[in-house]
Design a protein around this motif. Sequence first.
Motif, PDB file in Angstrom:
ATOM      1  N   ILE A 106       0.939  -1.438   0.012  1.00 30.62           N
ATOM      2  CA  ILE A 106      -0.023   0.108   0.090  1.00 30.62           C
ATOM      3  C   ILE A 106       0.987   1.421  -0.126  1.00 30.62           C
ATOM      4  O   ILE A 106       0.694   2.166  -0.657  1.00 30.62           O
ATOM      5  N   GLY A 107       1.946   1.320   0.971  1.00 37.97           N
ATOM      6  CA  GLY A 107       2.481   2.550   1.149  1.00 37.97           C
ATOM      7  C   GLY A 107       3.415   3.342  -0.027  1.00 37.97           C
ATOM      8  O   GLY A 107       3.033   4.390  -0.316  1.00 37.97           O
ATOM      9  N   PRO A 108       4.083   2.371  -0.958  1.00 39.63           N
ATOM     10  CA  PRO A 108       4.935   2.998  -1.898  1.00 39.63           C
ATOM     11  C   PRO A 108       3.816   3.636  -2.916  1.00 39.63           C
ATOM     12  O   PRO A 108       3.896   4.716  -3.447  1.00 39.63           O
ATOM     13  N   ALA A 109       2.699   2.606  -3.406  1.00 43.14           N
ATOM     14  CA  ALA A 109       1.688   3.081  -4.454  1.00 43.14           C
ATOM     15  C   ALA A 109       1.044   4.411  -3.970  1.00 43.14           C
ATOM     16  O   ALA A 109       1.033   5.554  -4.713  1.00 43.14           O
ATOM     17  N   ALA A 110       0.662   4.499  -2.609  1.00 41.75           N
ATOM     18  CA  ALA A 110      -0.210   5.706  -2.143  1.00 41.75           C
ATOM     19  C   ALA A 110       0.906   6.812  -2.113  1.00 41.75           C
ATOM     20  O   ALA A 110       0.423   8.324  -2.390  1.00 41.75           O
ATOM     21  N   GLY A 111       2.194   6.685  -1.864  1.00 40.74           N
ATOM     22  CA  GLY A 111       3.254   7.789  -1.623  1.00 40.74           C
ATOM     23  C   GLY A 111       3.327   8.499  -3.156  1.00 40.74           C
ATOM     24  O   GLY A 111       3.262   9.856  -3.437  1.00 40.74           O
ATOM     25  N   ILE A 112       3.346   7.537  -4.140  1.00 38.80           N
ATOM     26  CA  ILE A 112       3.709   7.891  -5.563  1.00 38.80           C
ATOM     27  C   ILE A 112       2.390   8.780  -6.221  1.00 38.80           C
ATOM     28  O   ILE A 112       2.335   9.760  -6.897  1.00 38.80           O
ATOM     29  N   ALA A 113       1.218   8.212  -5.678  1.00 39.05           N
ATOM     30  CA  ALA A 113       0.121   8.856  -5.947  1.00 39.05           C
ATOM     31  C   ALA A 113      -0.364  10.187  -5.602  1.00 39.05           C
ATOM     32  O   ALA A 113      -0.671  11.274  -6.207  1.00 39.05           O
ATOM     33  N   ALA A 114       0.412  10.479  -4.144  1.00 41.73           N
ATOM     34  CA  ALA A 114       0.181  11.650  -3.499  1.00 41.73           C
ATOM     35  C   ALA A 114       1.088  12.598  -4.239  1.00 41.73           C
ATOM     36  O   ALA A 114       0.711  13.794  -4.295  1.00 41.73           O
ATOM     37  N   ILE A 115       2.282  12.412  -4.342  1.00 43.58           N
ATOM     38  CA  ILE A 115       3.337  13.225  -4.915  1.00 43.58           C
ATOM     39  C   ILE A 115       3.026  13.526  -6.249  1.00 43.58           C
ATOM     40  O   ILE A 115       3.305  14.910  -6.866  1.00 43.58           O
ATOM     41  N   THR A 116       2.151  12.793  -6.956  1.00 43.91           N
ATOM     42  CA  THR A 116       1.881  13.140  -8.119  1.00 43.91           C
ATOM     43  C   THR A 116       0.506  14.055  -8.374  1.00 43.91           C
ATOM     44  O   THR A 116       0.402  14.678  -9.196  1.00 43.91           O
ATOM     45  N   ALA A 117      -0.306  13.926  -7.477  1.00 45.58           N
ATOM     46  CA  ALA A 117      -1.329  14.641  -7.441  1.00 45.58           C
ATOM     47  C   ALA A 117      -1.108  15.996  -6.635  1.00 45.58           C
ATOM     48  O   ALA A 117      -1.893  17.071  -7.193  1.00 45.58           O
ATOM     49  N   PHE A 118      -0.290  16.301  -5.840  1.00 47.04           N
ATOM     50  CA  PHE A 118       0.025  17.106  -5.125  1.00 47.04           C
ATOM     51  C   PHE A 118       1.448  17.638  -5.144  1.00 47.04           C
ATOM     52  O   PHE A 118       2.196  16.904  -5.785  1.00 47.04           O
TER      53      PHE A 118
END
Length: 380
Positions: free
Chosen positions: A131-143
Amino acid sequence: MFLARLPMTMNGVLMTLYIVTGLGRGYGAAGLVGGGVTLGMALGAPLLGRCFDRYGLRPVVAVCGIGTTVFWVAAPHLPFAALAVVALPAGMLSVPAGSLARQVLATLVPLSERRAAYSLDTISIEATFMIGPAAGIAAITAFSPMWTLTALGLLFGGTAFLIWLVDPPIREAVLDEPDAPGTRPPLRSWLTGRLVATLLIAAGTLFVLVGTELATLAVLRAHGDLGVTGLVIAVMCAASILGGIVHGAVKRSLPQGVLMLLLALLVIPVGLADQPWWLLMLVLIPTNLPCAPTLAATTETVSRIAPPQVRGEAMGLQDAFTRMGLALGGPVVGFAIDHSTPAWGFAAAGLGGLVIASAGLLRRRSPAPAPEPALAESRS
C-alpha cells in the motif's frame, strides 16, 4: 503499528522523487540522502532499543516523533546540501516501529504462541509495502512535493502520538520497576554465537529480498514490461503472505536456517525463466513463499534467547542487521547486473544471501545460552 509503518514504506520513494524532480538533482544524489537516512536508522536502532530498556516507551517515542516530524516538515524547505547533512541524524531519530512492535508482542504473547503472532506481524509488514509506496507516488503526483512531504511528516508525528497515547507494554510488569544495580546482564552473556547467527540470517534474508526486487525490476525494464511491475510485486507480496499464514498456523515449522537456505536457493535459477513476464511472475512465487516465514522465525528466535532486560537492544540489533542487508543488497546486485545481464541479478541475490547466512550458521557452533526465564509463561 501498521499505521506507523505506512509512512516508513513511502519515505524513500518520496524523497527520491522530490530530489530528482523538485531539486533537479540526479538519482545518485537521491541515493546519497536515502543512504544517509538508512545508515542512521541502522546506527540508531540499537541505541534507541537500549533507551527503551532503560527509560521506557513514552520518553523515547516522544523525542523520536518530534524529531522525525520536524525533519520531514522542514525537508521541502532545505537545499540539497542541508538535506545530505541532516539525513544521518534524522534516520537515527526515526521511530523504530518494527522493533517496537516485536517488543510489544514478546511481552503480550505467551512464548508458545509467538510464532503465530510474529507471522501475523510479518504479514502486516507485507501489506504496508503493498500500500505505502503506491500511495506515496499517487500523492506526490497529485499534489506538490512540499505538501506531500509535509503531510508525510504529520503522518509520522500522528502515529508517534498514537503510540505514545496507547503506551503498550514493552517489558513484563515485574521488570518495569527502576533498574537496580546489576540488573542488566552483561553484553557477553546474551550476545552469543547463536544470537549473532540469527542476526546474520536476518541480514542475509533482506539481502536476498532487495536483490530479488532489483533484479525483477531490471529484467522487466530490459524487456519493456515496466507496466506490469506493480502486478508482479503484488504477486510476490501475496506469496510471502501465504507463506506467513502457513508458518503461523502450523504447530511446528521449519528452522530459520532451513527457511533461509530455501529462500536463497530458490532465487538463484529464476533468471533462467525471465521472459515472458508472466512466466517470471510464476517462478517468483516459490521464491517468495519462505520470505515471511524466515523473517518471523528470526524474530521469534531473538525474542526467545534475549533476556527481557535487554530485549529492546536485541530487537534494535536485529533492525540494524536487516538494514545492513538492505544496504548491501542493492549495490552488490546492481553491480552484478551492470556487468552482466539483469537475469544474473537473481543469482547474485541468492549467492550473496547464502554467503551471509553461511557465516551465521557457522556461528551457531558456540554454546546456546540458558533459556529465557519462564516469567512470560507464568503470566499466561
